[in-house]
Design a protein around this motif. Structure first.
Motif, PDB file in Angstrom:
ATOM      1  N   PHE A  46       0.886  -1.163   0.094  1.00  0.00           N
ATOM      2  CA  PHE A  46      -0.082   0.056  -0.109  1.00  0.00           C
ATOM      3  C   PHE A  46       0.825   1.324  -0.074  1.00  0.00           C
ATOM      4  CE2 PHE A  46      -2.524   3.104   2.228  1.00  0.00           C
ATOM      5  CZ  PHE A  46      -3.726   3.249   1.467  1.00  0.00           C
ATOM      6  N   PHE A  47       1.747   1.188   0.713  1.00  0.00           N
ATOM      7  CA  PHE A  47       2.718   2.454   1.005  1.00  0.00           C
ATOM      8  C   PHE A  47       3.791   2.546  -0.139  1.00  0.00           C
ATOM      9  CE2 PHE A  47       1.239   2.832   5.353  1.00  0.00           C
ATOM     10  CZ  PHE A  47       1.020   4.042   5.346  1.00  0.00           C
ATOM     11  N   ASN A  48       4.140   1.551  -0.872  1.00  0.00           N
ATOM     12  CA  ASN A  48       4.978   1.445  -2.057  1.00  0.00           C
ATOM     13  C   ASN A  48       4.374   2.095  -3.041  1.00  0.00           C
ATOM     14  OD1 ASN A  48       7.316   0.782  -3.762  1.00  0.00           O
ATOM     15  ND2 ASN A  48       6.037  -0.951  -4.503  1.00  0.00           N
ATOM     16  N   THR A  49       3.187   1.808  -3.182  1.00  0.00           N
ATOM     17  CA  THR A  49       1.955   2.095  -4.282  1.00  0.00           C
ATOM     18  C   THR A  49       2.091   3.750  -4.110  1.00  0.00           C
ATOM     19  OG1 THR A  49       1.002   0.366  -4.668  1.00  0.00           O
ATOM     20  CG2 THR A  49      -0.124   2.341  -5.494  1.00  0.00           C
ATOM     21  N   TYR A  50       1.643   4.097  -2.835  1.00  0.00           N
ATOM     22  CA  TYR A  50       1.523   5.524  -2.574  1.00  0.00           C
ATOM     23  C   TYR A  50       2.686   6.473  -2.886  1.00  0.00           C
ATOM     24  CZ  TYR A  50       1.726   9.770   0.448  1.00  0.00           C
ATOM     25  OH  TYR A  50       1.737  11.138   0.707  1.00  0.00           O
ATOM     26  N   TYR A  51       3.763   5.903  -2.507  1.00  0.00           N
ATOM     27  CA  TYR A  51       5.206   6.743  -2.683  1.00  0.00           C
ATOM     28  C   TYR A  51       5.226   6.934  -4.082  1.00  0.00           C
ATOM     29  CZ  TYR A  51       5.907   6.428   2.211  1.00  0.00           C
ATOM     30  OH  TYR A  51       5.783   6.615   3.598  1.00  0.00           O
ATOM     31  N   LEU A  52       5.007   5.789  -5.088  1.00  0.00           N
ATOM     32  CA  LEU A  52       5.232   5.891  -6.489  1.00  0.00           C
ATOM     33  C   LEU A  52       4.181   6.851  -7.087  1.00  0.00           C
ATOM     34  CD1 LEU A  52       5.896   2.203  -7.312  1.00  0.00           C
ATOM     35  CD2 LEU A  52       7.489   3.657  -7.267  1.00  0.00           C
ATOM     36  N   ALA A  53       2.985   6.730  -6.703  1.00  0.00           N
ATOM     37  CA  ALA A  53       2.031   7.727  -7.142  1.00  0.00           C
ATOM     38  C   ALA A  53       2.346   9.092  -6.852  1.00  0.00           C
ATOM     39  CB  ALA A  53       0.510   7.327  -6.652  1.00  0.00           C
ATOM     40  N   VAL A  54       2.900   9.270  -5.808  1.00  0.00           N
ATOM     41  CA  VAL A  54       3.033  10.709  -5.388  1.00  0.00           C
ATOM     42  C   VAL A  54       4.343  11.209  -5.982  1.00  0.00           C
ATOM     43  CG1 VAL A  54       4.009  12.228  -3.361  1.00  0.00           C
ATOM     44  CG2 VAL A  54       2.158  10.700  -3.055  1.00  0.00           C
ATOM     45  N   MET A  55       5.389  10.329  -6.276  1.00  0.00           N
ATOM     46  CA  MET A  55       6.397  10.759  -7.255  1.00  0.00           C
ATOM     47  C   MET A  55       5.963  10.937  -8.403  1.00  0.00           C
ATOM     48  SD  MET A  55       9.561   8.159  -5.552  1.00  0.00           S
ATOM     49  CE  MET A  55       9.052   6.889  -6.675  1.00  0.00           C
ATOM     50  N   PHE A  56       5.127  10.424  -9.030  1.00  0.00           N
ATOM     51  CA  PHE A  56       4.721  10.476 -10.295  1.00  0.00           C
ATOM     52  C   PHE A  56       3.911  11.902 -10.482  1.00  0.00           C
ATOM     53  CE2 PHE A  56       1.318  10.162 -13.443  1.00  0.00           C
ATOM     54  CZ  PHE A  56       1.979  10.279 -14.633  1.00  0.00           C
ATOM     55  N   THR A  57       2.822  12.009  -9.698  1.00  0.00           N
ATOM     56  CA  THR A  57       1.985  13.400  -9.616  1.00  0.00           C
ATOM     57  C   THR A  57       2.852  14.330  -9.334  1.00  0.00           C
ATOM     58  OG1 THR A  57       1.102  12.729  -7.577  1.00  0.00           O
ATOM     59  CG2 THR A  57      -0.244  11.962  -9.437  1.00  0.00           C
ATOM     60  N   GLY A  74       6.716  24.791  -8.912  1.00  0.00           N
ATOM     61  CA  GLY A  74       7.630  23.846  -9.443  1.00  0.00           C
ATOM     62  C   GLY A  74       8.607  23.119  -8.569  1.00  0.00           C
ATOM     63  N   ALA A  75       9.266  24.103  -7.817  1.00  0.00           N
ATOM     64  CA  ALA A  75      10.481  23.714  -6.832  1.00  0.00           C
ATOM     65  C   ALA A  75       9.655  22.987  -5.415  1.00  0.00           C
ATOM     66  CB  ALA A  75      11.135  24.913  -6.254  1.00  0.00           C
ATOM     67  N   GLY A  76       8.439  23.521  -5.055  1.00  0.00           N
ATOM     68  CA  GLY A  76       7.844  22.623  -3.971  1.00  0.00           C
ATOM     69  C   GLY A  76       7.301  21.309  -4.312  1.00  0.00           C
ATOM     70  N   ALA A  77       6.790  21.170  -5.796  1.00  0.00           N
ATOM     71  CA  ALA A  77       6.378  20.110  -6.060  1.00  0.00           C
ATOM     72  C   ALA A  77       7.525  19.028  -6.263  1.00  0.00           C
ATOM     73  CB  ALA A  77       5.600  20.192  -7.525  1.00  0.00           C
ATOM     74  N   ALA A  78       8.618  19.557  -6.979  1.00  0.00           N
ATOM     75  CA  ALA A  78      10.000  18.495  -6.809  1.00  0.00           C
ATOM     76  C   ALA A  78      10.169  17.984  -5.690  1.00  0.00           C
ATOM     77  CB  ALA A  78      10.739  19.485  -7.651  1.00  0.00           C
ATOM     78  N   GLY A  79      10.315  18.931  -4.873  1.00  0.00           N
ATOM     79  CA  GLY A  79      10.573  18.686  -3.253  1.00  0.00           C
ATOM     80  C   GLY A  79       9.776  17.718  -2.750  1.00  0.00           C
ATOM     81  N   LEU A  80       8.257  17.691  -2.907  1.00  0.00           N
ATOM     82  CA  LEU A  80       7.550  16.747  -2.652  1.00  0.00           C
ATOM     83  C   LEU A  80       7.850  15.281  -3.247  1.00  0.00           C
ATOM     84  CD1 LEU A  80       4.028  18.201  -2.402  1.00  0.00           C
ATOM     85  CD2 LEU A  80       5.387  17.255  -0.661  1.00  0.00           C
ATOM     86  N   ALA A  81       8.245  15.401  -4.479  1.00  0.00           N
ATOM     87  CA  ALA A  81       8.571  14.161  -5.371  1.00  0.00           C
ATOM     88  C   ALA A  81       9.849  13.630  -4.652  1.00  0.00           C
ATOM     89  CB  ALA A  81       8.630  14.356  -6.833  1.00  0.00           C
ATOM     90  N   LEU A  82      10.962  14.328  -4.109  1.00  0.00           N
ATOM     91  CA  LEU A  82      11.795  13.841  -3.718  1.00  0.00           C
ATOM     92  C   LEU A  82      11.741  13.355  -2.338  1.00  0.00           C
ATOM     93  CD1 LEU A  82      14.969  16.723  -4.777  1.00  0.00           C
ATOM     94  CD2 LEU A  82      14.623  14.423  -5.542  1.00  0.00           C
ATOM     95  N   LEU A  83      10.952  14.019  -1.627  1.00  0.00           N
ATOM     96  CA  LEU A  83      10.623  13.556  -0.166  1.00  0.00           C
ATOM     97  C   LEU A  83       9.926  12.016  -0.296  1.00  0.00           C
ATOM     98  CD1 LEU A  83      10.245  13.937   2.917  1.00  0.00           C
ATOM     99  CD2 LEU A  83       8.000  15.079   2.444  1.00  0.00           C
ATOM    100  N   ALA A  84       9.024  12.071  -1.225  1.00  0.00           N
ATOM    101  CA  ALA A  84       8.306  10.757  -1.591  1.00  0.00           C
ATOM    102  C   ALA A  84       9.480   9.665  -1.785  1.00  0.00           C
ATOM    103  CB  ALA A  84       7.221  10.828  -2.691  1.00  0.00           C
ATOM    104  N   ALA A  85      10.396   9.869  -2.628  1.00  0.00           N
ATOM    105  CA  ALA A  85      11.498   8.873  -2.788  1.00  0.00           C
ATOM    106  C   ALA A  85      12.404   8.735  -1.610  1.00  0.00           C
ATOM    107  CB  ALA A  85      12.395   9.632  -4.149  1.00  0.00           C
ATOM    108  N   MET A  86      12.773   9.647  -0.838  1.00  0.00           N
ATOM    109  CA  MET A  86      13.414   9.417   0.385  1.00  0.00           C
ATOM    110  C   MET A  86      12.682   8.583   1.492  1.00  0.00           C
ATOM    111  SD  MET A  86      15.808  12.839   0.916  1.00  0.00           S
ATOM    112  CE  MET A  86      14.423  13.477   1.953  1.00  0.00           C
ATOM    113  N   LEU A  87      11.417   8.975   1.393  1.00  0.00           N
ATOM    114  CA  LEU A  87      10.541   8.061   2.552  1.00  0.00           C
ATOM    115  C   LEU A  87      10.375   6.569   1.965  1.00  0.00           C
ATOM    116  CD1 LEU A  87       7.772  10.638   3.331  1.00  0.00           C
ATOM    117  CD2 LEU A  87       9.841   9.985   4.665  1.00  0.00           C
ATOM    118  N   ARG A  88      10.301   6.556   0.823  1.00  0.00           N
ATOM    119  CA  ARG A  88       9.921   5.201  -0.072  1.00  0.00           C
ATOM    120  C   ARG A  88      11.427   4.252   0.347  1.00  0.00           C
ATOM    121  NH1 ARG A  88      10.911   2.574  -5.368  1.00  0.00           N
ATOM    122  NH2 ARG A  88       9.617   1.195  -5.533  1.00  0.00           N
TER     123      ARG A  88
END
Length: 141
Positions: A46-57, A74-88
């Motif tokens: 469930f969390f793997n799918t969540y992190y992948l979905a957040v990284m994509f969106t 754009g920088a804020g959204a990129a930060g969220l993508a990086l955060l999701a990758a780190m949390l994953r």
């Protein structure tokens, strides 16, 4: 609103929906005992799918905002993508380790898995609050 903002709007809404949807789905999973391999595997997936979905969106939102010159968003959204990758990268291996310990019969690993599950939910709440706050704060300027 120009037509070039439509992809940014789409990805922003998708990011909000994804984050809220997975938050609403993760909390009820706390009723699981986390003591069987199936429970742990499901929560981890469930969390793997969540992190992948957040990284994509979030990546889509970052690129879309950068394309139209809204570099702050754009920088804020990129930060969220990086955060999701780190949390994953941080949470999923720990979940795998605790799942293996649960399967080996270590009872204390169940509490550890539950704490990790709660920590992942709290990070999800923080992300959602950050997204909403950012959209409100920067939209008013």
């Amino acid at each position: 609103m120009t037509h070039s903002l439509i992809p940014a709007l789409f990805f922003t809404v998708a990011l909000l929906v994804t984050t809220a949807y997975f938050l609403l789905g993760a909390v009820p999973l706390l009723v699981l005992e986390h003591d069987t391999p199936l429970d742990g595997r499901f929560v981890r997936g469930f969390f793997n799918t969540y992190y992948l979905a957040v990284m994509f969106t979030a990546s889509g939102a970052a690129l879309s905002y950068a394309w139209v010159g809204r570099f702050g968003f754009g920088a804020g959204a990129a930060g969220l993508a990086l955060l999701a990758a780190m949390l994953r990268k941080k949470f999923l291996p720990r979940m795998d380790h605790l799942r293996a310990r649960i399967e080996a019969g270590h009872a204390e690993a169940i509490a550890g898995f539950r704490r990790l599950h709660v920590a992942a939910i709290l990070m999800n709440v923080t992300q959602l609050a950050l997204i909403v706050w950012t959209l409100i704060a920067f939209s008013l300027k």
